[in-house]
Design an enzyme around this catalytic site. Structure first.
Site, PDB file in Angstrom:
ATOM      1  N   GLU A  30       4.763  -5.665   4.097  1.00  0.00           N
ATOM      2  CA  GLU A  30       4.586  -5.000   5.398  1.00  0.00           C
ATOM      3  C   GLU A  30       5.853  -5.172   6.241  1.00  0.00           C
ATOM      4  OE1 GLU A  30       2.350  -3.076   6.550  1.00  0.00           O
ATOM      5  OE2 GLU A  30       0.609  -3.388   5.244  1.00  0.00           O
ATOM      6  N   HIS A  54       0.839  -1.193   0.000  1.00  0.00           N
ATOM      7  CA  HIS A  54       0.000   0.000   0.000  1.00  0.00           C
ATOM      8  C   HIS A  54       0.872   1.241   0.000  1.00  0.00           C
ATOM      9  CE1 HIS A  54       0.599   0.904   4.369  1.00  0.00           C
ATOM     10  NE2 HIS A  54       0.675  -0.404   4.495  1.00  0.00           N
ATOM     11  N   ASP A  89       6.379   1.776   6.657  1.00  0.00           N
ATOM     12  CA  ASP A  89       5.015   1.232   6.511  1.00  0.00           C
ATOM     13  C   ASP A  89       4.244   2.057   5.492  1.00  0.00           C
ATOM     14  OD1 ASP A  89       2.644  -0.088   6.829  1.00  0.00           O
ATOM     15  OD2 ASP A  89       2.153   0.798   8.761  1.00  0.00           O
ATOM     16  N   HIS A  93       4.142   4.143  12.250  1.00  0.00           N
ATOM     17  CA  HIS A  93       3.062   4.957  12.827  1.00  0.00           C
ATOM     18  C   HIS A  93       3.556   5.938  13.894  1.00  0.00           C
ATOM     19  CE1 HIS A  93      -0.505   2.178  11.461  1.00  0.00           C
ATOM     20  NE2 HIS A  93       0.515   2.130  10.630  1.00  0.00           N
ATOM     21  N   ASP A 124      -0.778   4.260   0.860  1.00  0.00           N
ATOM     22  CA  ASP A 124      -1.384   5.212   1.794  1.00  0.00           C
ATOM     23  C   ASP A 124      -0.637   5.125   3.123  1.00  0.00           C
ATOM     24  OD1 ASP A 124      -2.535   2.606   2.219  1.00  0.00           O
ATOM     25  OD2 ASP A 124      -4.126   3.510   3.423  1.00  0.00           O
ATOM     26  N   GLU A 134      -5.239   0.862   3.034  1.00  0.00           N
ATOM     27  CA  GLU A 134      -4.881  -0.198   3.974  1.00  0.00           C
ATOM     28  C   GLU A 134      -4.957   0.315   5.387  1.00  0.00           C
ATOM     29  OE1 GLU A 134      -2.659  -2.924   6.493  1.00  0.00           O
ATOM     30  OE2 GLU A 134      -2.208  -0.818   6.154  1.00  0.00           O
ATOM     31  N   GLU A 135      -4.544   1.568   5.577  1.00  0.00           N
ATOM     32  CA  GLU A 135      -4.358   2.077   6.935  1.00  0.00           C
ATOM     33  C   GLU A 135      -5.667   2.459   7.619  1.00  0.00           C
ATOM     34  OE1 GLU A 135      -1.880   1.729   8.545  1.00  0.00           O
ATOM     35  OE2 GLU A 135      -0.060   1.895   7.362  1.00  0.00           O
TER      36      GLU A 135
HETATM   37 ZN   LIG Z   1       1.211  -1.162   6.381  1.00  0.00          ZN
END
Ligand SMILES: [Zn+2]
Length: 387
Positions: free
Chosen positions: A171, A74, A107, A359, A76, A142-143
């Site tokens: 990932e 992903h 990520d 994150h 995003d 995805e997030e």
């Molecule tokens: Zn991810």
């Protein structure tokens, strides 16, 4: 023609795209350009459903034969939070002392960049075509709620007649060092609320009331008393965790009418959703001792899965060992990922960067890790298409 097969340059270009879900931010348009230049056929399907934002996705394929390897990921990212708290602009792709900073560095724009670079390099050294088919399945959803992303993209691809033999999901899988771990499965997840009904009344006259807290405590105690299982060959024991106990009674002399407790279960391959529900309800019934209870189960699309160790897992593990000198642990830990959708279409394993800062403020990756991960992906491609 010179292709931009430098993973660091690609990662920096991607990090400069402000692709906080649901914004595309230019990230997929960028990949579209790079992949088309390398000979991929690129599609950009958009998905939407009532009450959600329309999401752009990308599917790129080169080759028409089998075997068909697909890389999933992903572009995003989660919001940066307080941008002033970052030591580098989260959307500038800045490098300091050999470390690349930015939201999505691990990520997972970093691993997308590594995979693209490895693919371009592989193609350039093999006459521009794989001995089989190579695809990228990249979502922009995805997030967040993840309903207009991989799950729909897989259905879209299947409707076009696309079939995949194996998938690598990029990932972040490594805890400390690149080469720590490959994820070969994920636990399932199930949420429920235990409700016990009583009869409201005055605390001084308990014989005229029925306190639901007594029943709730009995059932909670029973659900916590015994482990759900002892684990399995590749999984830790399943775990039930109560996340909230709610009565909401602010009155000191009142026996409440209802009490509830929420819980989540992370379960291994000893269980299925339906079997687990039946087991929990059986334990609750045995402990209730007359209390009026029920469990409301939330719908879940997070089933347990395991990609059995075998030739494909070995191929990836050997590539990791060749490049890093480490023997990766075959892990099934952590939360759910889009692999839970992919596993219905083909065997899937996950391998990406070191996830320590995902994150977080100052999300970052060592530039050296981008180079190493690209070498690993390149090894995987060389081995996979060696025939
Ligand atoms: Zn991810």
């Amino acid at each position: 023609m010179t292709l931009p097969a430098d993973p660091v340059a690609i990662a920096r270009d991607l990090l400069r795209c402000r692709s906080v879900t649901p914004a595309e931010g230019g990230a997929l348009a960028y990949l579209d350009g790079v992949l088309k230049a390398a000979g991929f056929t690129v599609h950009r399907p958009k998905f939407v459903e009532p009450g959600t934002a329309e999401i752009e996705n990308l599917y790129a394929r080169i080759g028409t034969e089998r075997p068909h390897l697909v890389f999933a990921g992903h572009t995003d990212v989660v919001p940066p939070g307080d941008e002033a708290a970052w030591s580098h602009d989260p959307f500038a792709g800045e490098i300091a002392d050999g470390v690349l900073f930015g939201r999505g560095a691990v990520d997972m724009k970093g691993s997308v960049a590594c995979f693209v670079a490895a693919a371009l390099d592989h193609l350039e050294h093999n006459g521009g075509k794989p001995k089989g088919s190579l695809s990228l399945l990249i979502t922009g959803d995805e997030e967040d709620i993840a309903v207009n992303g991989t799950v729909k993209l897989l259905v879209w691809a299947a409707a076009r007649g696309e079939t995949f033999d194996h998938c690598i999901l990029g990932e972040p899988t490594n805890a400390q060092v690149l080469g720590d771990a490959i994820k070969i499965g994920r636990r399932g997840s199930l949420n429920g609320t235990l409700l016990v009904a009583g009869r409201q009344g005055h605390v001084a006259y308990p014989e005229r009331a029925e306190n639901p807290i007594r029943g709730l405590v009995r059932v909670m105690g029973a659900l916590l008393a015994e482990p759900l299982d002892a684990g399995s060959a590749h999984f830790d024991p399943s775990n039930l965790e109560f996340t909230s106990v709610d009565v909401g009674n602010r009155t000191v002399n009142l026996i409440p009418a209802e009490a509830r407790a929420r819980f989540n279960i992370r379960f291994n391959n000893h269980h299925t959703h339906s079997g687990l529900k039946a087991l929990i309800e059986q334990w609750a019934a045995a402990a209730a001792a007359g209390a009026r209870w029920r469990i409301d189960w939330e719908p879940s699309n997070a089933d347990v899965f395991l990609t059995q160790p075998g030739p494909f897992v070995n191929l990836v593990a050997d590539a990791v060992t060749d490049v890093t000198g480490r023997t990766p642990h075959l892990s099934t830990s952590g939360g759910t990922s889009d692999a839970r959708f992919i596993k219905d279409h083909c065997p899937v394993i996950e391998f990406g960067l070191v996830g320590a800062t995902m994150h977080q403020v100052d999300e970052r990756t060592a530039v050296a890790d981008l180079v190493t991960l690209t070498a690993i992906y390149r090894q995987i491609l060389d081995r996979y298409f060696a025939a």
